[in-house]
Structure formats: C-alpha cells, structure tokens
Design an enzyme around this catalytic site. Structure first.
Site, PDB file in Angstrom:
ATOM      1  N   LYS A  53      22.771  55.372  62.676  1.00 27.49           N
ATOM      2  CA  LYS A  53      21.219  55.811  63.479  1.00 27.49           C
ATOM      3  C   LYS A  53      20.643  57.429  63.577  1.00 27.49           C
ATOM      4  O   LYS A  53      20.048  57.775  62.831  1.00 27.49           O
ATOM      5  CB  LYS A  53      21.334  55.301  64.405  1.00 27.49           C
ATOM      6  CG  LYS A  53      21.149  54.226  64.434  1.00 27.49           C
ATOM      7  CD  LYS A  53      20.951  52.703  65.828  1.00 27.49           C
ATOM      8  CE  LYS A  53      20.605  51.326  65.382  1.00 27.49           C
ATOM      9  NZ  LYS A  53      21.679  51.083  67.063  1.00 27.49           N
ATOM     10  N   GLN A  97      22.490  51.569  73.261  1.00 30.80           N
ATOM     11  CA  GLN A  97      23.619  50.629  71.826  1.00 30.80           C
ATOM     12  C   GLN A  97      24.640  49.597  73.439  1.00 30.80           C
ATOM     13  O   GLN A  97      24.863  49.858  73.925  1.00 30.80           O
ATOM     14  CB  GLN A  97      24.871  51.307  71.133  1.00 30.80           C
ATOM     15  CG  GLN A  97      25.248  50.565  69.928  1.00 30.80           C
ATOM     16  CD  GLN A  97      24.341  50.086  69.253  1.00 30.80           C
ATOM     17  OE1 GLN A  97      23.849  50.784  68.817  1.00 30.80           O
ATOM     18  NE2 GLN A  97      24.960  48.921  68.706  1.00 30.80           N
ATOM     19  N   ASP A 120      13.665  50.436  70.806  1.00 30.82           N
ATOM     20  CA  ASP A 120      14.242  49.293  70.617  1.00 30.82           C
ATOM     21  C   ASP A 120      12.728  48.023  70.700  1.00 30.82           C
ATOM     22  O   ASP A 120      13.056  47.021  70.666  1.00 30.82           O
ATOM     23  CB  ASP A 120      15.799  49.088  71.317  1.00 30.82           C
ATOM     24  CG  ASP A 120      16.595  48.849  70.384  1.00 30.82           C
ATOM     25  OD1 ASP A 120      16.592  48.930  69.293  1.00 30.82           O
ATOM     26  OD2 ASP A 120      17.654  49.113  71.354  1.00 30.82           O
TER      27      ASP A 120
END
Ligand code: NDP
Length: 287
Positions: A53, A97, A120
């Site tokens: 990422k 994460q 997200d």
C-alpha cells in the site's frame, strides 16, 4: 475457453489515471493526497499488504506514512493516534490494517476514524451511506470487482448474480453493489443448503470464502462470469484462489486468475478513495 480478466493490466491503467489526477490536485490546489496506514503487531501477511500500500501510494505521487505499533499496544494508545491523524491536515485517508490483536476492539477502532478519512469504507456511517446508495467511498475489494466487470464490458442489469461469502468487508457490500447495478442477487454462506444448485444458476458468480479450490466446474453454469476473490497460500508458498481454475475455466465466459485478478484492484481502489478524500478536502478548504 474463458476470457481471462487481467486485473494487473486494468489496475495499471487506472493507477495511471489516478496519478494524473493526483498531479493535477497538487498543481492546482497545492494539496498532496496523504494516506496513513496503521499496523499493530507482526503478522507477516499484513506487513506485506502494508508495504504494498505504501509503495502504491508513492507510485501515484501521494504522501504516505506507516505507523508500526507493537502487538502489546493498548487500545487507548491506538485510539489516541487515530485521533491525532483525524485532525492532521496532511492526512486525508486513514487505514487500520486488520486483523487487530484480540485485546483490541475492532469495531471501536473503526468507529474512531473520521468518516471523511475512512478510505476502507468500514465506518458505520459509510456502510449506511452505501446501503442507501449515496456514498463517497466504496470498500476496496468489492469496488475492485465492480471495476473489473465494468472494464470488461460485462452487463450486470437483470442477470442472476450469486455471491458466496457474507463478510462485512467483501460479501455483503459486494451483494449491495451488484444489486445497485440491477443484478438479481443471491448471497450464500456456510449455512446455505444445496449450494451447487444455486451457483449453477449464476450468470455472475463472485466467490469470497477463503478455501482453496472451493468452487469447481460442476458448480458453474456454461458461460458464467466467475470472479475469484479468495487468496489462499498453498503448502509450497504459492497463492491460489477459491476457484478451481482448471475445471471452471473451460466452462466460464470470463474468469479472474489468482494471483493477478481481484488482488491488484484492491490497492488501486484504496488509491482512488484516498484521492477522493483529498479532493473533497480541497473543495471544502479552497472555497
Ligand atoms: P471471511 O472468513 O470473513 O468470510 C468467509 C465467508 O465464506 C463467510 O461468510 C462464510 O460463511 C463463507 N463460507 C465459509 N465456508 C462456506 C461454505 N462451506 N459454503 C458457503 N460459504 C462458506 O472471509 P473474507 O470475506 O474476509 O475473505 C474471503 C476470501 O477473500 C479470503 O480468501 C480472503 O483472503 C480473500 N480476500 C481477498 C482480498 C483481495 O484483495 N483479493 C481482500 C479481502 C479478502 P459464514 O458467514 O456463514 O461463516
């Protein structure tokens, strides 16, 4: 023989478009999209995802910062860091994460992220907006699947769509997005009876189970579009999906490979969401 949906190529094309938009935002508004990624603990797979990422962000000309916290980090410490990032003007997207260590309440952490920076799209506000069909961000993996279908010219409206898996990050939002495009959607899960009868009706089959070779040729209709979201690691270390490619590919009209299908799209959609967040920030502050 099925057409292979090349997630790598589609992803590369979209990342190039994102890079151009990013350069424009920097040039015209003097705002560099910024993404903060937080990782708690030492999970090797999570570390690889976070590294990818960061590299993708840098490749797109964005600012990125990774906060690596030890496994023993207390929930309050993590919440304080998110609070700081929520008010950091250089940061437009925050990603924690997952999974988090068991002593940390995942829901509480997700809810602490400002919905405007929730790239997200896991925050209840964003989940609610998606359900209502009016949203700023879409969750990255299902959005990636929709983009693959669109870029491949696959019609969704009026077609039978079956999603196997009902997780909050893949299955459920995937079903909503297919419904939004006028698919007739069925969601299957571990309690579904006569699964193969249902999957054999699918014009579009999205598989997000997390079990290698779970779907075989017997479960697929001739000419179906088969999207394999699964990422499983085999004993030899190689990646494999949830679909038995060898038996399904001869029957399908389109199929995604693993690796090189949905996987690359997930990070691309994260870049897109970060750019969207930064653009919205620019609109608010540069009026
Ligand atoms: P989860 O484990 O959260 O969900 C799995 C789903 O599969 C559940 O809804 C479960 O049903 C269902 N399931 C399990 N066994 C069966 C069965 N025998 N029959 C029918 N359904 C079953 O996984 P995720 O959704 O997070 O991920 C799914 C896969 O996608 C994994 O391989 C993951 O690694 C991969 N993934 C890939 C991404 C990418 O970027 N390509 C991103 C995210 C995930 P129930 O709810 O009843 O338990």
């Amino acid at each position: 023989m099925a057409k292979i949906i090349d997630g790598k190529a589609i992803s590369a094309k979209i990342r190039q478009e994102i890079k151009i938009e990013t350069e424009k935002l920097i040039r015209e508004k003097r705002i560099t999209p910024g993404l903060a990624v937080i990782i708690v603990g030492e999970d090797p797979a999570s570390k690889v995802y976070v590294r990818n990422k960061r590299l993708a962000c840098e490749g797109a000309g964005m600012y990125s910062v990774v906060h690596e916290l030890p496994e023993t980090t207390e929930e309050e410490t993590l919440l304080r860091l998110i609070d700081k990032l929520n008010s950091d003007k250089k940061i437009h997207g925050i990603l924690v994460q997952l999974p988090l260590p068991p002593h940390i309440d995942e829901g509480r952490v997700i809810e602490s992220i400002s919905p405007e920076k929730d790239v997200d799209a896991f925050h209840p506000v964003n989940v609610g907006k998606i359900t209502l069909g009016s949203y700023d961000f879409l969750p990255c993996t299902p959005a990636g699947v929709m983009t693959l279908l669109e870029e491949s010219g696959i019609e969704i409206g009026g077609r039978d769509c079956v999603v196997i898996g009902r997780s909050n990050i893949v299955g459920k939002p995937q079903a909503l997005l297919l419904l939004e495009k006028n698919g007739t959607v069925t969601i299957c899960h571990s309690k579904t009876k006569k699964l193969a009868e249902i999957t054999r009706r699918a014009d579009i089959l999205v598989v997000a189970v997390g079990r290698p070779d779970f779907v075989n040729g017997e479960m697929v209709k001739e000419g179906a579009v088969v999207i394999d979201v699964g990422i499983n690691r085999k004993a030899d270390g190689k990646l494999t999906g949830d679909v038995d490619f060898a038996s399904v590919e001869p029957k399908a009209s389109y199929i995604t490979p693993v690796p090189g299908g949905v996987g690359p799209m997930t990070i691309t959609m994260l870049l897109k969401n970060t750019l969207t967040a930064a653009t919205k920030y620019a609109e608010m502050t540069c009026r």
